[in-house]
Design a protein around this motif. Sequence first.
Motif, short mmCIF file in Angstrom:
data_model
loop_
_atom_site.label_atom_id
_atom_site.label_comp_id
_atom_site.label_asym_id
_atom_site.label_seq_id
_atom_site.Cartn_x
_atom_site.Cartn_y
_atom_site.Cartn_z
N GLU A 200 52.04 92.34 35.10
CA GLU A 200 52.28 93.75 35.37
C GLU A 200 51.16 94.57 34.74
O GLU A 200 50.60 94.18 33.71
CB GLU A 200 53.63 94.18 34.79
N ASP A 201 50.84 95.70 35.35
CA ASP A 201 49.69 96.49 34.90
C ASP A 201 49.72 96.81 33.42
O ASP A 201 48.69 96.76 32.74
CB ASP A 201 49.61 97.81 35.69
N ASN A 202 50.90 97.14 32.91
CA ASN A 202 51.00 97.64 31.53
C ASN A 202 51.40 96.56 30.52
O ASN A 202 51.78 96.88 29.39
CB ASN A 202 52.00 98.80 31.46
N THR A 203 51.34 95.30 30.92
CA THR A 203 51.67 94.23 29.98
C THR A 203 50.67 94.25 28.82
O THR A 203 49.45 94.13 29.03
CB THR A 203 51.60 92.85 30.66
N PRO A 204 51.16 94.42 27.57
CA PRO A 204 50.21 94.49 26.42
C PRO A 204 49.69 93.11 26.06
O PRO A 204 50.45 92.21 25.72
CB PRO A 204 51.09 95.07 25.30
N ASN B 274 41.93 104.45 24.97
CA ASN B 274 42.04 104.58 26.42
C ASN B 274 41.25 103.48 27.13
O ASN B 274 41.68 102.96 28.16
CB ASN B 274 41.53 105.96 26.86
N THR C 224 42.80 96.50 29.72
CA THR C 224 44.00 95.67 29.77
C THR C 224 44.55 95.62 31.18
O THR C 224 44.95 94.56 31.69
CB THR C 224 45.06 96.20 28.80
N GLN C 225 44.61 96.78 31.84
CA GLN C 225 45.11 96.81 33.22
C GLN C 225 44.23 95.95 34.13
O GLN C 225 44.74 95.19 34.96
CB GLN C 225 45.15 98.24 33.74
N VAL D 205 43.36 100.43 27.18
CA VAL D 205 44.41 100.52 28.21
C VAL D 205 43.83 100.18 29.59
O VAL D 205 44.41 99.41 30.35
CB VAL D 205 45.02 101.93 28.23
N SER E 34 53.05 92.63 22.01
CA SER E 34 51.75 92.19 22.52
C SER E 34 51.74 90.68 22.75
O SER E 34 52.39 89.92 22.03
CB SER E 34 50.63 92.57 21.55
N ASN F 14 45.00 92.35 33.45
CA ASN F 14 46.36 92.05 33.93
C ASN F 14 46.40 91.85 35.44
O ASN F 14 47.07 90.95 35.95
CB ASN F 14 47.32 93.16 33.53
#
Length: 426
Positions: free
Chosen positions: A214-218, A198, A204-205, A201, A11, A208
Motif C-alpha cells: 500500500e502507498d503509505n506502508t511505513p 517529505n 517510500t511511496q 514520504v 515501520s 511501495n
Amino acid sequence: MVHAQDITIDSIPLSLEDAWKKAATFSKELKEEQLKTNISEAHIKDAKNQQLPSVDLEASYGKLSNIPIFVNGIDHDAEFIHLEDHSVYDAEVSTYFNIYAGGATKTAIKTAETRRELQDHITAETEDQLHLEVIENYLNLQRYYEFKELIKQNIKQNKERVRLITQLFENGVVLKSDVLRAKLQLSQQQTQLLTINNNIVIATQSLNIIIGNEDNTPIVPSDSIQLQSIGLNKEYQKYVASTLKQSPLEKMAEKQIELSELKEEALKADKLPKIGLFGNYTYSYPQIRLYPYEQAPYLMGMAGLRLSYDLSAFYHDKHKEKAAEIEVEQQKVAKANVEDNLRKQVKTAYSRFNEDLVKVQVSEESISFAEENYRIVDQTYFNQLSLLTDLIDADTQLLQARFELVNNKIAAKLHYYQLLKISGEL
C-alpha cells in the motif's frame, strides 16, 4: 545506516534483497512478459503441428428444382424436366500429408523457437531493469534517512548552541544579533528537516508501488550504506567482454538477426516445389461425376501424390526478398550499435564507480578537517575570539561534508549495480 530512533512501531524493516523479491512477485511488467512467453510456447507447438496431416470434412444437403429447357429460345416459354427426386447430398473426407515444401515447415518451427528465445532475453532485460529500479528507489530512501539522522543531530546541537548564546546575551557578553542569527540557522535546519521528511514520504511511496505494498506502508531500509560488501573484481576489458557475452540486450540483437535471416529463408522456400500425399473419400447422391449418370448414391475414393509449383513467386516475391536481405544487414548494424552503447555504458559506470570511491575517501578526510575546524571555531567563539558567522559557516561546512559522504557512498553503490546490470550480472 538507519538508527533505531528512526524506526517507529509500525515501520517495516526492509532489505534490498527482500525488496527485489517482492517486486519480482508483484511486477505487472514481469507478468506481462511471462504471458508473452506462454504465447511464444503456444506458437512453437502450433508450428510443429503443421507437420501433421491435414484432414478436412465437408458435407452438404440441398434440393434441386425442376430443370427448365428453352427449346425455342429464352423469348419463349420453357419446357421442364421433372425430377423424381429433388434431393442432392454429399459427404467428403480429404487428407493431405506434406512431404516436401522447400523447408518452409522447418523454417516456421525455427522462427517460432527463435521468437521464444528472444522473448526469454526480453524477460531477462525486464527483470534486470526492474531490479535496478528497485535499487535506485531503495538507495534514494536510504539517502534521505541518513540525511534525516544527520540533520536531527545538527538541530539538537544547535538548540544547545542557541541556549548558550542566549545566556551570553543575558549576561551582556554578546549582541542580540548573535541570538537572532543562531535562531535563524536553527529555523532553517528545522525547515530542511521538514523537506527531508517529505522526501522520505515520497520515496517510500515510490518503493511501495514497485514492491506491491500500500502507498503509505511505513518501511525503513535495513541495509547499511557502507561499501565493504561491494567492489570491482575484474578489469574494465573483462567487464566489456562479459557484457558482450551475457547482456540480454546483446542477445536480443543476435536473435533479431536470426529472425531476419529466417524470414529470408522462408521467402526462398516459396519458390521451391511442394510435394505431398493426398487422399479423399466421397459419399454422394446423385451420381453425376461419371457417365452414364445414375440417380443413385455412390462412393468414390482417391489417393495419390501431388506436386505443386508456384511460378508467380518468382516475380511476386522479388522485392520481398530484396527487402529481407536489406533487413538482415540492418539488424547487423543495429547489433553493432547496441555493442557500441554497451561499451560506453560499461566505461561510464566503471569510471564513475572508481571516481566515487576516491570521493568517499576525500569526503572522509574533509569531515575530519571540518570537525577540527568546527571544534576550533566553536572554542574561539565562546571565548570571544571569533564571530558567530565563522561558527555558523564551520557548522554548515561540517554538515555539508557529512551530506557529501552519504551522497558519494550512495552514488558508488548505484554505479556498482548499474555496472552489474549492464554486464548481465545483476
